[in-house]
Enzyme design. Structure first.
Site, PDB file in Angstrom:
ATOM      1  N   SER A 784       0.809  -1.224   0.000  1.00 27.13           N
ATOM      2  CA  SER A 784       0.000   0.000   0.000  1.00 27.13           C
ATOM      3  C   SER A 784       0.844   1.276   0.000  1.00 27.13           C
ATOM      4  O   SER A 784       0.283   2.360   0.003  1.00 27.13           O
ATOM      5  CB  SER A 784      -0.935   0.013   1.212  1.00 27.13           C
ATOM      6  OG  SER A 784      -0.205  -0.009   2.416  1.00 27.13           O
ATOM      7  N   LYS A 827      -7.018   3.245   8.559  1.00 26.87           N
ATOM      8  CA  LYS A 827      -6.091   4.249   8.035  1.00 26.87           C
ATOM      9  C   LYS A 827      -6.696   5.648   8.089  1.00 26.87           C
ATOM     10  O   LYS A 827      -6.017   6.627   8.430  1.00 26.87           O
ATOM     11  CB  LYS A 827      -5.700   3.887   6.599  1.00 26.87           C
ATOM     12  CG  LYS A 827      -4.850   2.626   6.496  1.00 26.87           C
ATOM     13  CD  LYS A 827      -4.568   2.268   5.047  1.00 26.87           C
ATOM     14  CE  LYS A 827      -3.720   1.005   4.958  1.00 26.87           C
ATOM     15  NZ  LYS A 827      -3.453   0.605   3.555  1.00 26.87           N
TER      16      LYS A 827
END
Length: 888
Positions: A784, A827
């Site tokens: 990511s 996140k």
């Protein structure tokens, strides 16, 4: 038997390590090393009956104290059924403990000539290595004059040590030899008589004793005894027949004495066994007499009580039969017998287990359960709704086999307390089984009773402790089980969590089936990845994300502060923490998904207040006649000039009155200065992101960890070099590949991005690129960070800083597509905690925003990117400056 033979002047030598072959003795050896195989092949196999070899004892330098002859030679040995590596020359014998020193082997200066009575050759598969099995007979002693190497094995120049016939006749006339012969013969006959009684093998030895010369028989006798290597060498060195007979007589006598001692011990043990049997019969008679008199002993009372307890335990019929057999066996045993205690403990476990005893479930009130969940936990709306659905199904169908709920989330978000709330709502008992660090399958299934110290597994032990067969059982930290040679606990849990199998769960210690189908299992984990897929398939995963700052504030005011004050013996009259100060603690001292660190910081404030109250307590004076007073509190005031008024407290008042008695004039109100004094300087600063991305080459990423989402900075810099890429920060293979893909994408578009002229697109010519992920002690991996790496490189080459209020996450392909990633909710919560205002997400992660709290989304600007060009457009202030003049 060995006969006189004429020895050649030189013999091939086969070394025996720490072993001696005596004349007249036989030994069977297996030769596998190169040198010994060659020796047997050339000296025995090819010469057949005429072949003779010399057997020479050797030993290692570590075992050597003093020897006459020392030769540095890398030769192994063949002893008994064993074999060791034989090295052909000194050049091969240099590897001892990793040092370049030749191996020192000490050769004895006397040996025995031997001939082969049997030879067999074999070939090992699949290596094809040739081996020999040889049966050797010792013939006569010889002395080594000179030792040398011939090919792969050694040869020696020898001289025979055998006496001539005339010399032997002269020795036999010696009175000392005659006396030693008679003594040896008498001792040997006595030993043979003892062996005849024990083993029935003395007839053949008697014949040898009558036919063979005694000096030769001494070697044969001694060779059959167990003795040390030093004693074997001493016997080998005894060339003089008188000395040989003397030593043999000593060894035979010692062997005879050892046999007599062993017989004495055996007779003593048999006598003790007879005594135990006699005591057993007497005890049985005493027990019968006591039964007639109605006077049973305590042990009988205990066993009878145990039997009554087992009858009332409600054991199933098949298990009751098994328990009765075990109880009958226990009654026949004496308390002193081995196994008595283990059998009794086992029966007590059978009696203590809740085979039928269950908690009486109260009528399920969904509204009361919802209120209970709301009072115990703030937020977690989706999780609470799933629990209410679970309870609703059990209300409509109490015997329904519901799914096993598995709460997954970072530490401190309330997974364990949710399980206890389910138990309270159902009115069932609650038991917690910790699985963190469990590596032994026996922790789940129990140990078999054949082992010393065996015990049941944790599940059966937990049911015994809770005392009911239908508790709510929490399997805590199910993702932290391991596996090793002792088994795999996760595989053992497959039977436990399968409703088709757990109704007949078989614990190894219990050894009878136990019904676990009435138990409600709830599991907790920090992450899903370590859980094996078959075990995960048996559970319904409910994710618990981290809390927002607003949720933490509400949790602190409603739950944490009252609990902390109560734990420290305080109340709001002593300590007051304003809402604004709680916000500062959340923003400046904690950045976590849960609330554990927040609770620790609040506890630090409570301890500071407790110190002030405790110091105040020391100033209180207590009356000597307090016990005569009827008023709970007196109005005695301290003398004028005291700092504050305190009251004299009688010893009979309760804790609440004591707390009120220590009430200070004004409560301690926490302010910003007190926060810094007690908690130290702020650990986190909202300006950190702006300060760190002020320099080109730095971007802000979002990552997922077991502790929730985190903000991760990526730093890139260039320097003079050879076009190499350097990566630091304890990175995994996936993230290293992402960095290589990011650099390749930037280099391929260098001309489009105006980093280089169209004809010269090599960005790395004459310079190296170094990419670093700060917090180097923390391992990092995952795909990511792809868009974050590209943004950092573009910022470095363009010398333009990334926006400080923007963070990003997403995987990218070599063609610039932005792929979706996981952990989006965590996140985004991490970005919100960190003070980030703009978050760049992959376009295909739009569906994951539904799970994010609306209050968080309203404070953030979510930017969706389909290609890498979109990320660059959002990441830089004013948009991408190269868009108008590029092909992007």
């Amino acid at each position: 038997m060995a006969q006189s033979v004429e020895l050649p002047g030189r013999l091939a030598i086969l070394p025996f390590r720490n072993k001696v072959l005596l004349p007249g003795a036989f030994i069977r050896i297996r030769c596998t090393s190169h040198s010994s195989v060659k020796l047997v092949e050339q000296e025995l196999w090819q010469r057949e009956e005429k072949g003779l070899i010399g057997i020479l004892p050797v030993r290692d330098a570590a075992d050597m104290t003093s020897m006459d002859s020392v030769l540095s030679q890398g030769v192994g040995s063949e002893s008994g059924e064993r074999s060791s590596k034989v090295k052909a020359s000194t050049s091969d014998a240099h590897k001892v403990d990793g040092k370049n020193h030749p191996e020192v082997i000490h050769w004895h200066n006397r040996g025995v000539a031997a001939r082969a009575l049997h030879l067999s050759r074999g070939v090992e598969k699949p290596s094809g290595r040739v081996t020999y099995i040889v049966v050797l007979e010792g013939l006569c002693r010889f002395n080594v004059e000179e030792l040398s190497t011939r090919g792969p094995y050694c040869t020696a120049k020898i001289s025979s040590l055998e006496m001539t016939k005339a010399e032997m006749e002269q020795v036999e006339q010696d009175p000392d030899f005659v006396m030693l012969s008679r003594q040896f013969k008498a001792t040997a006959m006595e030993l043979i008589s003892v062996l005849e009684q024990k083993q029935k093998t003395g007839g053949r030895i008697k014949v040898l004793l009558e036919t063979l010369p005694l000096h030769k028989l001494a070697d044969i006798f001694v060779a059959s005894f167990e003795m040390s290597f030093e004693e074997q060498l001493s016997m080998l060195d005894s060339v003089d027949p008188k000395i040989r007979l003397s030593k043999a007589n000593e060894l035979v006598d010692r062997h005879l004495q050892s046999i007599r001692v062993a017989e004495k011990i055996t007779q003593k043990v048999e006598g003790q066994l007879s005594k135990s049997q006699k005591e057993f019969l007497l005890r049985q008679q005493m027990r019968a007499i006591k039964e007639e008199l109605g006077d049973n002993d305590d042990d009988e009372d205990d066993l009878a009580a145990l039997e009554r307890k087992m009858q009332s335990a409600g054991l199933p019929s098949n298990i009751w039969k098994h328990a009765q057999r075990e109880l009958r066996r226990l009654k026949k045993m004496q308390p002193q017998q081995p196994g008595y205690n283990s059998s009794r403990v086992y029966l007590e476990l059978l009696a203590d287990l809740p085979w039928e005893k269950a908690s009486e479930e109260q009528e399920l009130d969904l509204k009361a359960a919802k209120d209970r969940l709301d009072s115990d936990h703030y937020g977690l709306v989706k999780v609470k709704q799933r629990i209410i659905e679970y309870l609703a199904v059990r209300k409509l169908k109490p015997d329904a086999r519901g799914p096993v709920l598995c709460f997954v989330g970072p530490p401190g978000v309330g997974k364990t307390s949710l399980a206890s709330s389910i138990a309270a709502a159902l009115g069932r008992k609650f038991v917690r089984i910790s699985l963190g660090g469990v590596r032994d399958e026996a922790d789940i299934r129990g140990h078999r009773r054949t082992y010393i110290g065996s015990m049941p597994g944790r599940l059966i032990d937990g049911l015994k402790r809770v005392g009911v067969c239908n508790p709510v059982m929490l399997l805590d930290e199910i993702d932290k089980t391991g596996s090793d040679v002792r088994g795999d606990p996760a595989s053992a849990l497959l039977e436990v969590l399968d409703p088709e199998q757990n109704k007949s769960f078989n614990d190894h210690y219990l050894n009878v089936p136990f019904d676990l189908s009435k138990v409600i299992f709830v599991a907790t984990a920090n992450r899903v990845q370590p859980i094996p897929p078959p075990l995960l398939d048996r559970m319904e995963v409910i994710e618990l994300p981290g809390y927002t700052a607003e949720e933490k504030l509400r949790i602190a005011i409603q739950h944490l502060i009252p609990r902390v004050l109560d734990q420290h013996g305080l109340s709001s009259e002593f300590l007051q923490i304003p809402e604004a100060m709680v916000k500062l603690v959340i923003q400046r001292y904690t950045r976590e998904a849960g609330v554990r660190n927040l609770e620790r910081n609040l506890a630090a404030l409570a301890r500071a207040a407790a110190v002030r109250v405790a110091e105040q307590e020391q100033a209180v004076s207590v009356s000597k006649d307090v016990h005569k007073l009827t008023s709970p509190l007196l109005d005695n005031r301290l003398a004028e000039g005291a700092e504050m008024e305190m009251e004299v407290i009688p010893m009979v008042v309760n804790n609440h009155e004591i707390s009120n008695a220590y009430r200070i004039a004004s409560p301690l109100v926490v302010d910003e200065a007190m926060l810094e004094k007690i908690l130290g300087p702020p650990r986190f600063d909202d300006r950190e992101a702006a300060d760190r991305v002020a320099t080109p080459g730095v971007s802000v990423g979002l990552v997922w960890t077991t502790f929730g989402g985190e903000v991760q900075f990526v730093e890139a810099t260039a320097m003079i070099g050879n076009g190499e890429l350097h990566l630091t920060g304890q990175l995994g293979d996936v993230i290293k590949e992402s960095a290589q893909i990011a650099l390749t994408w930037v280099r391929a578009r260098a001309a489009d991005l105006k980093f280089a002229a169209a004809e010269e697109t090599n960005l790395l010519r004459g310079r190296d690129i170094h990419i670093h992920f700060p917090a180097g002690a923390v391992p990092k991996d995952g795909p990511s960070a792809g868009v974050t790496l590209v943004t950092a490189l573009v910022s470095l080459f363009s010398k333009k800083s990334v926006r400080a209020d923007t963070a990003m996450t997403g995987e990218m392909t070599l063609r610039g597509l932005v792929l979706p990633v996981g952990g989006v909710k965590d996140k985004i919560l991490a970005a919100h905690r960190y003070g980030i205002k703009r978050v760049i997400l992959p376009e295909r992660n739009l569906k994951d925003l539904v799970e994010v709290p609306a209050a968080v989304l309203s404070s953030l600007e979510i930017l969706l990117a389909k290609r890498m060009e979109d990320v660059l457009e959002f990441a830089f202030d004013g948009g991408s400056p190269w868009r108008q003049n590029s092909k992007l």
